[in-house]
Design a protein around this motif. Structure first.
Motif, PDB file in Angstrom:
ATOM      1  N   LYS A 191       0.832  -1.211   0.000  1.00 35.73           N
ATOM      2  CA  LYS A 191       0.000   0.000   0.000  1.00 35.73           C
ATOM      3  C   LYS A 191       0.856   1.247   0.000  1.00 35.73           C
ATOM      4  N   LYS A 192       1.921   1.231   0.813  1.00 33.91           N
ATOM      5  CA  LYS A 192       2.812   2.377   0.877  1.00 33.91           C
ATOM      6  C   LYS A 192       3.494   2.613  -0.462  1.00 33.91           C
ATOM      7  N   ALA A 193       3.953   1.512  -1.106  1.00 30.43           N
ATOM      8  CA  ALA A 193       4.612   1.640  -2.407  1.00 30.43           C
ATOM      9  C   ALA A 193       3.642   2.173  -3.453  1.00 30.43           C
ATOM     10  N   SER A 194       2.378   1.695  -3.421  1.00 31.32           N
ATOM     11  CA  SER A 194       1.377   2.167  -4.376  1.00 31.32           C
ATOM     12  C   SER A 194       1.100   3.651  -4.185  1.00 31.32           C
ATOM     13  N   GLU A 195       1.013   4.069  -2.911  1.00 29.69           N
ATOM     14  CA  GLU A 195       0.760   5.480  -2.624  1.00 29.69           C
ATOM     15  C   GLU A 195       1.916   6.349  -3.090  1.00 29.69           C
ATOM     16  N   GLU A 196       3.142   5.848  -2.914  1.00 31.98           N
ATOM     17  CA  GLU A 196       4.310   6.615  -3.349  1.00 31.98           C
ATOM     18  C   GLU A 196       4.341   6.752  -4.865  1.00 31.98           C
ATOM     19  N   ARG A 197       3.985   5.644  -5.591  1.00 31.69           N
ATOM     20  CA  ARG A 197       3.947   5.719  -7.050  1.00 31.69           C
ATOM     21  C   ARG A 197       2.872   6.687  -7.524  1.00 31.69           C
ATOM     22  N   ALA A 198       1.691   6.626  -6.868  1.00 30.18           N
ATOM     23  CA  ALA A 198       0.605   7.521  -7.260  1.00 30.18           C
ATOM     24  C   ALA A 198       0.990   8.973  -7.029  1.00 30.18           C
ATOM     25  N   ALA A 199       1.670   9.240  -5.896  1.00 30.77           N
ATOM     26  CA  ALA A 199       2.093  10.608  -5.591  1.00 30.77           C
ATOM     27  C   ALA A 199       3.119  11.093  -6.613  1.00 30.77           C
ATOM     28  N   ALA A 200       4.034  10.173  -7.021  1.00 32.76           N
ATOM     29  CA  ALA A 200       5.060  10.553  -8.003  1.00 32.76           C
ATOM     30  C   ALA A 200       4.430  10.880  -9.346  1.00 32.76           C
ATOM     31  N   VAL A 201       3.439  10.068  -9.751  1.00 32.28           N
ATOM     32  CA  VAL A 201       2.759  10.323 -11.026  1.00 32.28           C
ATOM     33  C   VAL A 201       2.008  11.648 -10.981  1.00 32.28           C
ATOM     34  N   LYS A 202       1.317  11.889  -9.852  1.00 31.21           N
ATOM     35  CA  LYS A 202       0.550  13.127  -9.714  1.00 31.21           C
ATOM     36  C   LYS A 202       1.455  14.339  -9.727  1.00 31.21           C
ATOM     37  N   ALA A 203       2.618  14.215  -9.063  1.00 34.23           N
ATOM     38  CA  ALA A 203       3.551  15.336  -9.005  1.00 34.23           C
ATOM     39  C   ALA A 203       4.150  15.647 -10.367  1.00 34.23           C
ATOM     40  N   SER A 204       4.396  14.616 -11.146  1.00 29.30           N
ATOM     41  CA  SER A 204       5.002  14.840 -12.457  1.00 29.30           C
ATOM     42  C   SER A 204       3.985  15.237 -13.509  1.00 29.30           C
ATOM     43  N   GLY A 205       2.693  15.035 -13.175  1.00 23.38           N
ATOM     44  CA  GLY A 205       1.639  15.410 -14.119  1.00 23.38           C
ATOM     45  C   GLY A 205       1.549  14.472 -15.298  1.00 23.38           C
ATOM     46  N   LYS A 206       2.153  13.300 -15.175  1.00 18.86           N
ATOM     47  CA  LYS A 206       2.155  12.338 -16.276  1.00 18.86           C
ATOM     48  C   LYS A 206       1.231  11.191 -15.943  1.00 18.86           C
ATOM     49  N   LYS A 207       0.550  10.694 -16.935  1.00 17.13           N
ATOM     50  CA  LYS A 207      -0.351   9.563 -16.788  1.00 17.13           C
ATOM     51  C   LYS A 207       0.172   8.387 -17.598  1.00 17.13           C
ATOM     52  N   LYS A 208       0.286   7.248 -16.940  1.00 20.46           N
ATOM     53  CA  LYS A 208       0.804   6.069 -17.626  1.00 20.46           C
ATOM     54  C   LYS A 208      -0.195   5.577 -18.659  1.00 20.46           C
TER      55      LYS A 208
END
Length: 232
Positions: free
Chosen positions: A123-140
């Motif tokens: 869960k922590k890893a998923s949250e960190e990935r989601a935060a990184a994607v949101k911060a970069s403004g990029k969508k996979k």
């Protein structure tokens, strides 16, 4: 007997994995299993686009982990010469199996789903990935592939319009039929060349075999079907 892979951090190891997955959707069997998790854990990063089959498989397993998890047992896989992460992952699976067996022996009626629920670390890893994607403004985005099919009729009397309609009647999620044209092949016979675009995460190699098989079953129209790889 389980399959073995060696040093998946090397080009040779990735090449073997890519060749192995050429005609397979998963490491073993017809559904994602612990074998896929073990090999997935052995890869420090996603395979490059050079390894088409391995890259497609990796992103498919990633999508399953995000959506529904992986619960199949598998047949057993050996991954040697890789990072300690592989050994840790396999050890964790072994511990989890032991705990599940002990619970059954104690007549514990609760269901144990080893992969259905995320652990705190996941869960922590998923949250960190989601935060990184949101911060970069990029969508996979899911990768897409284009496949050119050659569909050859039996003779020059085949109704090519009906043949085209029959081909496009095959539908599945992630499959989009594109432009087509008639190409002379000789003796007055014309073949149908048609392009299809597939979403790699949704349409696996086995699905492509199914599409081809369904086309060949149209025996009133079709003599043979070739993909662009075979045409070249």
């Amino acid at each position: 007997m389980g399959v073995a892979f060696y040093n998946l951090s090397s080009a040779a190891g990735l090449k073997k994995l890519d060749e192995y997955l050429l005609s397979r959707s998963y490491i073993s069997g017809y559904q994602a299993s612990k074998d896929d998790l073990a090999v997935h854990a052995a890869l420090a990063k996603p395979p490059s686009s050079e390894y088409v089959n391995a890259s497609r498989w990796f992103h498919h397993i990633e999508a399953l982990l995000r959506i529904s998890g992986v619960s199949g047992d598998g047949c057993g896989v050996t991954v040697e010469g890789s990072a300690p992460l592989v050994e840790d992952a396999m050890a964790n699976l072994s511990i989890a199996d032991t705990k599940a067996t002990a619970a059954d022996e104690d007549d514990d009626d609760s269901d144990v789903d080893l992969f259905g629920e995320e652990t705190e670390e996941e869960k922590k890893a998923s949250e960190e990935r989601a935060a990184a994607v949101k911060a970069s403004g990029k969508k996979k985005e899911s990768g897409k592939s284009s496949v050119l099919l050659d569909v050859k009729p039996w003779d020059d009397e085949t109704d090519m319009k009906k043949l085209e309609e029959a081909v496009k009647s095959i539908k599945m999620e992630g499959l989009l039929w594109g432009a087509c044209k008639l190409v002379p092949v000789g003796y007055g016979i014309k073949k149908l060349q048609i392009m299809m675009t597939i979403v790699d995460d949704l349409v696996a190699v086995t699905s492509l075999h199914s599409i081809r098989f369904n086309l060949i079953k149209m025996c009133n129209f079709v003599e043979r079907v070739l993909s662009n790889a075979e045409i070249g």
